[in-house]
Motif scaffolding. Sequence first.
Motif, PDB file in Angstrom:
ATOM      1  N   ILE A  24       0.865  -1.182   0.000  1.00 22.77           N
ATOM      2  CA  ILE A  24       0.000   0.000   0.000  1.00 22.77           C
ATOM      3  C   ILE A  24       0.900   1.229   0.000  1.00 22.77           C
ATOM      4  N   ILE A  25       0.854   2.005  -1.080  1.00 21.91           N
ATOM      5  CA  ILE A  25       1.723   3.179  -1.147  1.00 21.91           C
ATOM      6  C   ILE A  25       0.898   4.452  -1.394  1.00 21.91           C
ATOM      7  N   GLY A  26       1.562   5.569  -1.312  1.00 23.25           N
ATOM      8  CA  GLY A  26       0.909   6.861  -1.522  1.00 23.25           C
ATOM      9  C   GLY A  26       1.663   7.922  -0.731  1.00 23.25           C
ATOM     10  N   LEU A  27       1.342   9.172  -0.991  1.00 20.98           N
ATOM     11  CA  LEU A  27       1.964  10.270  -0.256  1.00 20.98           C
ATOM     12  C   LEU A  27       1.575  10.194   1.228  1.00 20.98           C
ATOM     13  N   PRO A  28       2.226  10.944   2.100  1.00 21.19           N
ATOM     14  CA  PRO A  28       1.854  10.923   3.516  1.00 21.19           C
ATOM     15  C   PRO A  28       0.403  11.390   3.714  1.00 21.19           C
ATOM     16  N   ASN A  29      -0.246  10.840   4.723  1.00 20.69           N
ATOM     17  CA  ASN A  29      -1.607  11.256   5.130  1.00 20.69           C
ATOM     18  C   ASN A  29      -2.688  11.095   4.061  1.00 20.69           C
ATOM     19  N   VAL A  30      -2.553  10.079   3.251  1.00 16.18           N
ATOM     20  CA  VAL A  30      -3.597   9.836   2.241  1.00 16.18           C
ATOM     21  C   VAL A  30      -4.547   8.726   2.686  1.00 16.18           C
TER      22      VAL A  30
ATOM     23  N   PHE B 298     -10.053  13.439  -0.430  1.00 13.27           N
ATOM     24  CA  PHE B 298     -10.829  14.038   0.666  1.00 13.27           C
ATOM     25  C   PHE B 298     -10.072  15.281   1.122  1.00 13.27           C
ATOM     26  N   LYS B 299     -10.794  16.196   1.747  1.00  7.88           N
ATOM     27  CA  LYS B 299     -10.157  17.436   2.218  1.00  7.88           C
ATOM     28  C   LYS B 299      -9.230  17.149   3.379  1.00  7.88           C
ATOM     29  N   ALA B 300      -8.009  17.594   3.288  1.00  4.75           N
ATOM     30  CA  ALA B 300      -7.058  17.379   4.374  1.00  4.75           C
ATOM     31  C   ALA B 300      -7.421  18.251   5.566  1.00  4.75           C
ATOM     32  N   GLN B 301      -7.015  17.762   6.771  1.00  2.00           N
ATOM     33  CA  GLN B 301      -7.319  18.550   7.966  1.00  2.00           C
ATOM     34  C   GLN B 301      -6.529  19.848   8.008  1.00  2.00           C
ATOM     35  N   ARG B 302      -5.304  19.747   7.500  1.00  2.59           N
ATOM     36  CA  ARG B 302      -4.497  20.972   7.486  1.00  2.59           C
ATOM     37  C   ARG B 302      -4.857  21.825   6.279  1.00  2.59           C
TER      38      ARG B 302
ATOM     39  N   GLY C 228      -4.578  24.421   3.200  1.00  2.85           N
ATOM     40  CA  GLY C 228      -3.503  24.668   2.242  1.00  2.85           C
ATOM     41  C   GLY C 228      -3.074  23.430   1.465  1.00  2.85           C
ATOM     42  N   GLU C 229      -3.605  22.268   1.863  1.00  2.00           N
ATOM     43  CA  GLU C 229      -3.264  21.064   1.104  1.00  2.00           C
ATOM     44  C   GLU C 229      -4.370  20.794   0.101  1.00  2.00           C
ATOM     45  N   GLU C 230      -4.182  21.308  -1.095  1.00  2.00           N
ATOM     46  CA  GLU C 230      -5.211  21.171  -2.140  1.00  2.00           C
ATOM     47  C   GLU C 230      -5.377  19.714  -2.542  1.00  2.00           C
ATOM     48  N   ILE C 231      -6.505  19.464  -3.161  1.00  2.80           N
ATOM     49  CA  ILE C 231      -6.719  18.126  -3.712  1.00  2.80           C
ATOM     50  C   ILE C 231      -6.254  18.160  -5.161  1.00  2.80           C
ATOM     51  N   ASN C 232      -5.284  17.318  -5.473  1.00  5.52           N
ATOM     52  CA  ASN C 232      -4.749  17.321  -6.829  1.00  5.52           C
ATOM     53  C   ASN C 232      -4.256  15.922  -7.213  1.00  5.52           C
ATOM     54  N   PRO C 233      -5.191  15.047  -7.564  1.00  2.60           N
ATOM     55  CA  PRO C 233      -4.838  13.656  -7.846  1.00  2.60           C
ATOM     56  C   PRO C 233      -3.766  13.507  -8.925  1.00  2.60           C
ATOM     57  N   GLU C 234      -3.895  14.284 -10.018  1.00  7.19           N
ATOM     58  CA  GLU C 234      -2.930  14.125 -11.127  1.00  7.19           C
ATOM     59  C   GLU C 234      -1.516  14.406 -10.633  1.00  7.19           C
ATOM     60  N   LYS C 235      -1.382  15.482  -9.870  1.00  5.87           N
ATOM     61  CA  LYS C 235      -0.064  15.876  -9.388  1.00  5.87           C
ATOM     62  C   LYS C 235       0.494  14.813  -8.434  1.00  5.87           C
ATOM     63  N   ASP C 236      -0.356  14.329  -7.544  1.00  5.98           N
ATOM     64  CA  ASP C 236       0.086  13.326  -6.565  1.00  5.98           C
ATOM     65  C   ASP C 236       0.534  12.041  -7.262  1.00  5.98           C
TER      66      ASP C 236
ATOM     67  N   TYR D  98      -5.079   1.982  -8.657  1.00  2.00           N
ATOM     68  CA  TYR D  98      -5.217   3.326  -8.101  1.00  2.00           C
ATOM     69  C   TYR D  98      -6.497   3.371  -7.284  1.00  2.00           C
ATOM     70  N   LEU D  99      -6.337   3.671  -6.015  1.00  2.00           N
ATOM     71  CA  LEU D  99      -7.489   3.716  -5.116  1.00  2.00           C
ATOM     72  C   LEU D  99      -7.701   5.155  -4.658  1.00  2.00           C
ATOM     73  N   PHE D 100      -8.868   5.706  -4.967  1.00  2.00           N
ATOM     74  CA  PHE D 100      -9.132   7.103  -4.635  1.00  2.00           C
ATOM     75  C   PHE D 100      -9.865   7.174  -3.304  1.00  2.00           C
ATOM     76  N   ASN D 101      -9.212   7.800  -2.342  1.00  2.00           N
ATOM     77  CA  ASN D 101      -9.793   7.902  -1.003  1.00  2.00           C
ATOM     78  C   ASN D 101     -10.684   9.137  -0.943  1.00  2.00           C
ATOM     79  N   THR D 102     -11.995   8.874  -0.949  1.00  4.97           N
ATOM     80  CA  THR D 102     -12.960   9.958  -1.136  1.00  4.97           C
ATOM     81  C   THR D 102     -13.642  10.370   0.160  1.00  4.97           C
ATOM     82  N   GLN D 103     -14.327  11.465   0.061  1.00  2.38           N
ATOM     83  CA  GLN D 103     -15.051  12.024   1.206  1.00  2.38           C
ATOM     84  C   GLN D 103     -16.299  11.206   1.531  1.00  2.38           C
ATOM     85  N   SER D 104     -16.951  10.722   0.466  1.00  2.92           N
ATOM     86  CA  SER D 104     -18.167   9.943   0.670  1.00  2.92           C
ATOM     87  C   SER D 104     -18.025   8.623  -0.079  1.00  2.92           C
TER      88      SER D 104
END
Length: 282
Positions: free
Chosen positions: A7-13, A107-111, A113-121, A148-154
């Motif tokens: 299971i990989i991905g950027l931090p806090n995903v 999903f919206k990050a708690q912090r 300023g962390e935009e949602i940008n799947p392509e960039k990630d 590719y697993l998209f972690n969504t809000q709903s």
Amino acid sequence: MSFSVGIIGLPNVGKSTLFKALTKKQVDIADYPFTTINPNIGVVVVPDERLEKIAKIVQPEKITPTVIKFVDIAGLVKGAHQGEGLGNQFLSYIRPCDAIVEIIRVFKAQRPGEEINPEKDIEIIETELLMKDQEIGDNVLTSKPKIYLFNTQSSEEFPKMNLKDEADMSELSEEEIKELGFKSQLDQLILACYNILGLITFFTITGGKEARAWTLKKGSNIIKAAEKVHSDFAEKFIKAEVIPWQKLIETDSWLKARETGKIKTAGKEYLVQDGDVIEFKI
Ligand SMILES: Nc1nc2c(ncn2[C@@H]2O[C@H](COP(=O)(O)OP(=O)(O)O)[C@@H](O)[C@H]2O)c(=O)[nH]1
Ligand SMILES: [Mg+2]
């Protein structure tokens, strides 16, 4: 030996959140010696209704599902291939994995300023894997099968999942989950991994004592299947009796199936089919 999915991905995903959901789920699923090999590796049962149906007919003392391993791999940040974050350690964890689930945050990050940008990630991760491959002169990391697993809000359709809900729900009982009307997608994810790994399942019923599912690479002959079960079965293989699982269920017993000619004899060239129930003869 089982196949493993990193299971990989950027931090806090949501990597650890998914890992927790997958491993918690085990408790209810089956009487399987669930193990967290170390805090980052979990053995997960591959859900299979066919095994349950076979067991209903055979009434064995024991039911053994097949499993795959999930590895929660931390430390992928931009520059990982140069040693940023956990850097090379992270990359060395991916290498032995047979496939990858890459989590992308939508999903919206708690912090702030962390935009949602799947392509960039996705691109950051692809670059890190590619750079590492180029450094070692091989395509070990970028050529692994990947989901590719998209972690969504709903909750949405797979491969979009709400991992936080999955993890929260994994704490509840089946009744409670039903009451809440939550439909888990974890099984779908596990099966999707099984598929991209190119795996099929065959079953053995060892004289009615144990109904067991086994994992095999698609396109393997029956000797490969025999090796999984017992080295003797492979070395002293003479023939095997084979029946597709549906036919066994329809017939309602192994004996009846044999009497009515539904069980076929397979020689060593036979290519095992997904769902075959096999008895080895030595
Ligand atoms: N809102 C929301 N938060 C999530 C979701 N998945 C994970 N999180 C939160 O994001 C943070 C990081 O999650 P974690 O699984 O530890 O990320 P990791 O670094 O990729 O392992 C935690 O606070 C989680 O509760 C989600 O689907 N929705
Ligand atoms: Mg984590």
